[in-house]
Design a protein around this motif. Structure first.
Motif, PDB file in Angstrom:
ATOM      1  N   VAL A 179     -13.275 -45.543 -63.807  1.00 38.47           N
ATOM      2  CA  VAL A 179     -13.444 -44.887 -62.513  1.00 38.47           C
ATOM      3  C   VAL A 179     -12.355 -43.845 -62.317  1.00 38.47           C
ATOM      4  CG1 VAL A 179     -13.386 -45.221 -60.009  1.00 38.47           C
ATOM      5  CG2 VAL A 179     -14.610 -46.840 -61.463  1.00 38.47           C
ATOM      6  N   ASN A 180     -11.107 -44.202 -62.640  1.00 39.36           N
ATOM      7  CA  ASN A 180     -10.010 -43.250 -62.528  1.00 39.36           C
ATOM      8  C   ASN A 180     -10.247 -42.036 -63.413  1.00 39.36           C
ATOM      9  OD1 ASN A 180      -8.346 -44.434 -60.617  1.00 39.36           O
ATOM     10  ND2 ASN A 180      -7.375 -45.774 -62.103  1.00 39.36           N
ATOM     11  N   LEU A 181     -10.811 -42.269 -64.606  1.00 42.17           N
ATOM     12  CA  LEU A 181     -11.069 -41.168 -65.534  1.00 42.17           C
ATOM     13  C   LEU A 181     -12.091 -40.204 -64.957  1.00 42.17           C
ATOM     14  CD1 LEU A 181     -10.797 -39.775 -68.271  1.00 42.17           C
ATOM     15  CD2 LEU A 181     -12.509 -41.374 -69.172  1.00 42.17           C
ATOM     16  N   TRP A 182     -13.186 -40.747 -64.412  1.00 44.21           N
ATOM     17  CA  TRP A 182     -14.205 -39.877 -63.831  1.00 44.21           C
ATOM     18  C   TRP A 182     -13.664 -39.119 -62.623  1.00 44.21           C
ATOM     19  CZ3 TRP A 182     -18.126 -38.244 -66.360  1.00 44.21           C
ATOM     20  CH2 TRP A 182     -18.734 -39.040 -67.353  1.00 44.21           C
ATOM     21  N   MET A 183     -12.842 -39.780 -61.823  1.00 41.88           N
ATOM     22  CA  MET A 183     -12.219 -39.102 -60.686  1.00 41.88           C
ATOM     23  C   MET A 183     -11.325 -37.969 -61.151  1.00 41.88           C
ATOM     24  SD  MET A 183     -13.102 -39.993 -57.686  1.00 41.88           S
ATOM     25  CE  MET A 183     -11.754 -39.088 -56.934  1.00 41.88           C
ATOM     26  N   MET A 184     -10.588 -38.205 -62.243  1.00 42.62           N
ATOM     27  CA  MET A 184      -9.705 -37.175 -62.772  1.00 42.62           C
ATOM     28  C   MET A 184     -10.507 -35.981 -63.288  1.00 42.62           C
ATOM     29  SD  MET A 184      -8.408 -35.898 -65.892  1.00 42.62           S
ATOM     30  CE  MET A 184      -8.637 -37.235 -67.054  1.00 42.62           C
ATOM     31  N   LEU A 185     -11.615 -36.248 -63.986  1.00 41.35           N
ATOM     32  CA  LEU A 185     -12.452 -35.160 -64.501  1.00 41.35           C
ATOM     33  C   LEU A 185     -13.057 -34.353 -63.353  1.00 41.35           C
ATOM     34  CD1 LEU A 185     -14.290 -36.981 -67.441  1.00 41.35           C
ATOM     35  CD2 LEU A 185     -12.451 -35.290 -67.602  1.00 41.35           C
ATOM     36  N   PHE A 186     -13.463 -35.049 -62.282  1.00 42.02           N
ATOM     37  CA  PHE A 186     -14.008 -34.361 -61.111  1.00 42.02           C
ATOM     38  C   PHE A 186     -12.952 -33.447 -60.486  1.00 42.02           C
ATOM     39  CE2 PHE A 186     -15.570 -34.808 -56.515  1.00 42.02           C
ATOM     40  CZ  PHE A 186     -16.449 -33.740 -56.648  1.00 42.02           C
ATOM     41  N   GLN A 187     -11.724 -33.938 -60.416  1.00 40.47           N
ATOM     42  CA  GLN A 187     -10.642 -33.119 -59.873  1.00 40.47           C
ATOM     43  C   GLN A 187     -10.402 -31.877 -60.730  1.00 40.47           C
ATOM     44  OE1 GLN A 187      -7.047 -35.280 -58.344  1.00 40.47           O
ATOM     45  NE2 GLN A 187      -8.120 -37.090 -59.084  1.00 40.47           N
ATOM     46  N   LEU A 188     -10.400 -32.056 -62.045  1.00 41.32           N
ATOM     47  CA  LEU A 188     -10.175 -30.917 -62.946  1.00 41.32           C
ATOM     48  C   LEU A 188     -11.283 -29.878 -62.811  1.00 41.32           C
ATOM     49  CD1 LEU A 188      -8.875 -32.700 -66.182  1.00 41.32           C
ATOM     50  CD2 LEU A 188      -7.538 -31.511 -64.429  1.00 41.32           C
ATOM     51  N   ILE A 189     -12.514 -30.335 -62.625  1.00 39.84           N
ATOM     52  CA  ILE A 189     -13.631 -29.397 -62.436  1.00 39.84           C
ATOM     53  C   ILE A 189     -13.440 -28.610 -61.147  1.00 39.84           C
ATOM     54  CG2 ILE A 189     -16.112 -29.230 -61.955  1.00 39.84           C
ATOM     55  CD1 ILE A 189     -16.485 -31.637 -63.836  1.00 39.84           C
ATOM     56  N   MET A 190     -13.067 -29.284 -60.074  1.00 38.48           N
ATOM     57  CA  MET A 190     -12.828 -28.612 -58.793  1.00 38.48           C
ATOM     58  C   MET A 190     -11.717 -27.564 -58.920  1.00 38.48           C
ATOM     59  SD  MET A 190     -14.864 -29.723 -56.328  1.00 38.48           S
ATOM     60  CE  MET A 190     -16.082 -29.489 -57.619  1.00 38.48           C
ATOM     61  N   ILE A 191     -10.657 -27.935 -59.619  1.00 37.42           N
ATOM     62  CA  ILE A 191      -9.539 -27.003 -59.807  1.00 37.42           C
ATOM     63  C   ILE A 191      -9.972 -25.801 -60.630  1.00 37.42           C
ATOM     64  CG2 ILE A 191      -7.291 -26.725 -60.942  1.00 37.42           C
ATOM     65  CD1 ILE A 191      -6.677 -29.613 -60.082  1.00 37.42           C
ATOM     66  N   ALA A 192     -10.746 -26.046 -61.698  1.00 34.49           N
ATOM     67  CA  ALA A 192     -11.220 -24.957 -62.554  1.00 34.49           C
ATOM     68  C   ALA A 192     -12.089 -23.983 -61.760  1.00 34.49           C
ATOM     69  CB  ALA A 192     -11.989 -25.511 -63.746  1.00 34.49           C
ATOM     70  N   VAL A 193     -12.991 -24.520 -60.935  1.00 37.80           N
ATOM     71  CA  VAL A 193     -13.847 -23.658 -60.107  1.00 37.80           C
ATOM     72  C   VAL A 193     -13.000 -22.860 -59.128  1.00 37.80           C
ATOM     73  CG1 VAL A 193     -15.678 -23.641 -58.364  1.00 37.80           C
ATOM     74  CG2 VAL A 193     -15.852 -25.174 -60.336  1.00 37.80           C
ATOM     75  N   PHE A 194     -12.007 -23.508 -58.521  1.00 35.31           N
ATOM     76  CA  PHE A 194     -11.114 -22.810 -57.584  1.00 35.31           C
ATOM     77  C   PHE A 194     -10.401 -21.656 -58.267  1.00 35.31           C
ATOM     78  CE2 PHE A 194      -6.749 -22.256 -56.056  1.00 35.31           C
ATOM     79  CZ  PHE A 194      -6.966 -21.938 -54.721  1.00 35.31           C
ATOM     80  N   VAL A 195      -9.850 -21.900 -59.457  1.00 32.43           N
ATOM     81  CA  VAL A 195      -9.112 -20.855 -60.171  1.00 32.43           C
ATOM     82  C   VAL A 195     -10.028 -19.692 -60.529  1.00 32.43           C
ATOM     83  CG1 VAL A 195      -7.866 -20.318 -62.305  1.00 32.43           C
ATOM     84  CG2 VAL A 195      -7.355 -22.432 -61.060  1.00 32.43           C
ATOM     85  N   VAL A 196     -11.251 -19.990 -61.005  1.00 35.71           N
ATOM     86  CA  VAL A 196     -12.197 -18.934 -61.382  1.00 35.71           C
ATOM     87  C   VAL A 196     -12.592 -18.101 -60.164  1.00 35.71           C
ATOM     88  CG1 VAL A 196     -14.546 -18.484 -62.200  1.00 35.71           C
ATOM     89  CG2 VAL A 196     -13.111 -20.145 -63.393  1.00 35.71           C
ATOM     90  N   LEU A 197     -12.908 -18.762 -59.051  1.00 37.62           N
ATOM     91  CA  LEU A 197     -13.283 -18.040 -57.835  1.00 37.62           C
ATOM     92  C   LEU A 197     -12.128 -17.206 -57.298  1.00 37.62           C
ATOM     93  CD1 LEU A 197     -15.337 -20.778 -55.903  1.00 37.62           C
ATOM     94  CD2 LEU A 197     -16.226 -18.774 -57.098  1.00 37.62           C
ATOM     95  N   THR A 198     -10.928 -17.741 -57.391  1.00 36.91           N
ATOM     96  CA  THR A 198      -9.746 -17.019 -56.915  1.00 36.91           C
ATOM     97  C   THR A 198      -9.499 -15.773 -57.750  1.00 36.91           C
ATOM     98  OG1 THR A 198      -8.762 -19.103 -56.203  1.00 36.91           O
ATOM     99  CG2 THR A 198      -7.308 -17.214 -56.363  1.00 36.91           C
ATOM    100  N   ILE A 199      -9.555 -15.914 -59.064  1.00 37.70           N
ATOM    101  CA  ILE A 199      -9.358 -14.769 -59.952  1.00 37.70           C
ATOM    102  C   ILE A 199     -10.426 -13.707 -59.690  1.00 37.70           C
ATOM    103  CG2 ILE A 199      -9.470 -14.016 -62.368  1.00 37.70           C
ATOM    104  CD1 ILE A 199      -8.148 -16.659 -63.134  1.00 37.70           C
ATOM    105  N   ASN A 200     -11.668 -14.154 -59.503  1.00 38.15           N
ATOM    106  CA  ASN A 200     -12.758 -13.208 -59.227  1.00 38.15           C
ATOM    107  C   ASN A 200     -12.494 -12.438 -57.931  1.00 38.15           C
ATOM    108  OD1 ASN A 200     -15.632 -12.228 -59.695  1.00 38.15           O
ATOM    109  ND2 ASN A 200     -15.846 -13.173 -57.684  1.00 38.15           N
ATOM    110  N   GLY A 201     -12.003 -13.149 -56.908  1.00 44.99           N
ATOM    111  CA  GLY A 201     -11.710 -12.488 -55.646  1.00 44.99           C
ATOM    112  C   GLY A 201     -10.578 -11.487 -55.757  1.00 44.99           C
ATOM    113  N   VAL A 202      -9.520 -11.848 -56.479  1.00 42.08           N
ATOM    114  CA  VAL A 202      -8.382 -10.943 -56.653  1.00 42.08           C
ATOM    115  C   VAL A 202      -8.804  -9.698 -57.428  1.00 42.08           C
ATOM    116  CG1 VAL A 202      -6.108 -10.674 -57.718  1.00 42.08           C
ATOM    117  CG2 VAL A 202      -6.675 -12.784 -56.500  1.00 42.08           C
ATOM    118  N   VAL A 203      -9.596  -9.880 -58.484  1.00 41.40           N
ATOM    119  CA  VAL A 203     -10.081  -8.745 -59.286  1.00 41.40           C
ATOM    120  C   VAL A 203     -10.893  -7.777 -58.434  1.00 41.40           C
ATOM    121  CG1 VAL A 203     -11.658  -8.111 -61.158  1.00 41.40           C
ATOM    122  CG2 VAL A 203     -10.035  -9.973 -61.479  1.00 41.40           C
ATOM    123  N   HIS A 204     -11.597  -8.304 -57.435  1.00 42.30           N
ATOM    124  CA  HIS A 204     -12.418  -7.472 -56.559  1.00 42.30           C
ATOM    125  C   HIS A 204     -11.675  -7.022 -55.302  1.00 42.30           C
ATOM    126  CE1 HIS A 204     -15.622  -9.110 -59.123  1.00 42.30           C
ATOM    127  NE2 HIS A 204     -16.317  -8.046 -58.761  1.00 42.30           N
TER     128      HIS A 204
END
Length: 446
Positions: free
Chosen positions: A144-169
């Motif tokens: 359960v902890n592992l799946w929670m950790m993977l979910f957190q990493l996915i959320m962080i990855a999406v945040f970073v990608v969206l942030t970079i996209n916004g800054v580029v624009h």
């Protein structure tokens, strides 16, 4: 009966990352930006360097003493039973306030998501929920902890990608390469160090990797590597998140204690913010639940072994087989979240953590250089210079803690010293030695 040695490097590293909970960086995001005057990334870099040196020292001490007890055990073996007791007492302050800090962060998230409900309702509800669940007994599996950790990493990855996209624009600074998060002219080195003392809260938990020593293949090699790698991975995540976040939205939050959800909403809109907040709340609640369970078991170990009064702290509930009085005591302490903010509550935790980290670093010198007489040039570098650098960092961060935390921590240390005098009859005998294994058995059966 012994535990099966089946864990290799990767699952041990993942355990460490999951224990530190990568999304914790958003819980202190606004406080970090405010306290550093916009140089949160620099503060995280300082904290990462400090934690890497300390993680190295933990790895060395795990090789010497591959048992439970962590900083308490290392200090007791290196400096004697009495100082070991004081380090354990300081760590107890860390453990006591960790579930409270998780409660503060979770309540801040929920208050931001549903502003119409008063914060005190969230705090009381969270404390009641974790207390009841811990009394009944709860076991959160590694999967359960592992799946929670993977979910957190996915959320962080999406945040970073969206942030970079916004800054580029053209949002925020409008460029990906900027010194603003590192060298803001409105900040100073002192503010960076103050921020770094708060940032270290995000790293708490890397030392828990040592608890897997008896289940890890070749632990003398695997555990030190895993400790360093987990610390480095989480540190890089914290640095990247604060860097791109400040590029997108440098400062001026409506509520610094809930700035994480605010910037996530700016970056990804309402739907992404809702999913993100839900993930953060579950992560923080899980952290608080586990922390309350852990400290109640530590108190049980201290009560059973005669360090604390046995009639209160050393008893288990006949039906649930859990230390009910200890869980209730920790729950009452958690209610302090009604009056504390994120910065102060995390500083309380770091008082105990920095004390423990300093003595773990110094224990390396005592164990290898002084007692082990390992004194070649390489040994001096490994067993004197590196742990001294680690101790120097943690001492420097210690003195930059919140003033209220320093006052409370000092009062706690004085109380511990007075209790030590009583326990040892004015140092005429050694304090009882804790048996952490028995406490772990209770935790696993809950």
């Amino acid at each position: 009966m012994t535990l099966s040695r089946s864990l290799t490097l990767l699952p041990v590293v993942l355990f460490g990352i999951a224990y530190m909970s990568p999304l914790v960086v958003f819980g202190t995001y606004g406080v970090m930006v405010q306290s550093t005057h916009g140089r949160a990334t620099s503060a995280y870099i300082v904290a990462l360097v400090a934690m890497l040196f300390t993680a190295y020292s933990y790895g060395r001490m795990v090789k010497a003493y591959p048992t439970a007890g962590s900083a308490y055990t290392y200090a007791r073996k290196s400096f004697g039973a009495h100082l070991g007791f004081m380090i354990g007492w300081a760590v107890l302050l860390d453990y006591f306030f960790l579930p409270m800090a998780a409660c503060v962060v979770t309540a801040s998230y929920l208050g931001s998501a549903v502003p119409g409900i008063p914060t005190w309702i969230w705090v009381v509800s969270l404390v009641a929920a974790t207390t009841i669940l811990n009394i009944i007994g709860i076991k959160i599996t590694t999967s359960v902890n592992l799946w929670m950790m993977l979910f957190q990493l996915i959320m962080i990855a999406v945040f970073v990608v969206l942030t970079i996209n916004g800054v580029v624009h053209g949002i925020g600074t409008g460029k990906l390469i900027s010194g603003l998060p590192l060298f803001n002219p409105h900040g100073s080195f002192s503010t960076v160090m103050t921020g770094a003392s708060i940032a270290c809260y995000s790293f708490l938990g890397f030392d828990a990797i040592s608890t897997l020593s008896e289940e890890t293949i070749a632990p003398e090699r695997t555990i030190p590597k895993a400790t360093l790698l987990a610390t480095l991975v989480c540190g890089l995540i914290f640095v990247i998140v604060t860097y791109v976040g400040q590029l997108f939205h440098p400062s001026d939050f409506s509520n610094v204690n809930a700035a994480g959800p605010e910037i996530v909403k700016f970056v990804g809109g309402n739907i992404f913010a809702s999913v993100f907040v839900a993930a953060s709340v579950v992560g923080s609640l899980t952290c608080g639940l586990s922390a309350q369970a852990s400290v109640s078991r530590l108190l049980y170990a201290m009560g059973r072994d005669g360090v604390l009064p046995k009639p209160v702290f050393g008893k288990l509930h006949k039906k649930f087989k859990t230390p009910v009085w200890n869980i209730l005591i920790v729950g009452v302490v958690c209610l302090a979240a009604l009056k504390l903010n994120v910065a102060t509550s995390t500083s309380f935790i770091n008082f105990g953590a920095f004390t423990a980290f300093t003595f773990v670093n110094l224990s390396v010198i005592v164990r290898y250089f002084i007692r082990g007489r390992q004194r070649t040039l390489k040994d001096i570098a490994l067993y004197v210079i590196m742990p001294l650098i680690g101790a120097g960092f943690t001492i420097w961060l210690f003195i930059h803690l919140d003033k209220n935390a320093l006052r409370l921590g000092t009062a706690w240390a004085i109380l511990g010293f007075i209790y030590l005098l009583f326990l040892t009859k004015m140092f005429r005998r050694k304090p009882p030695e804790l048996d952490f294994a028995a406490a772990d058995d209770v935790s696993e059966s809950a």
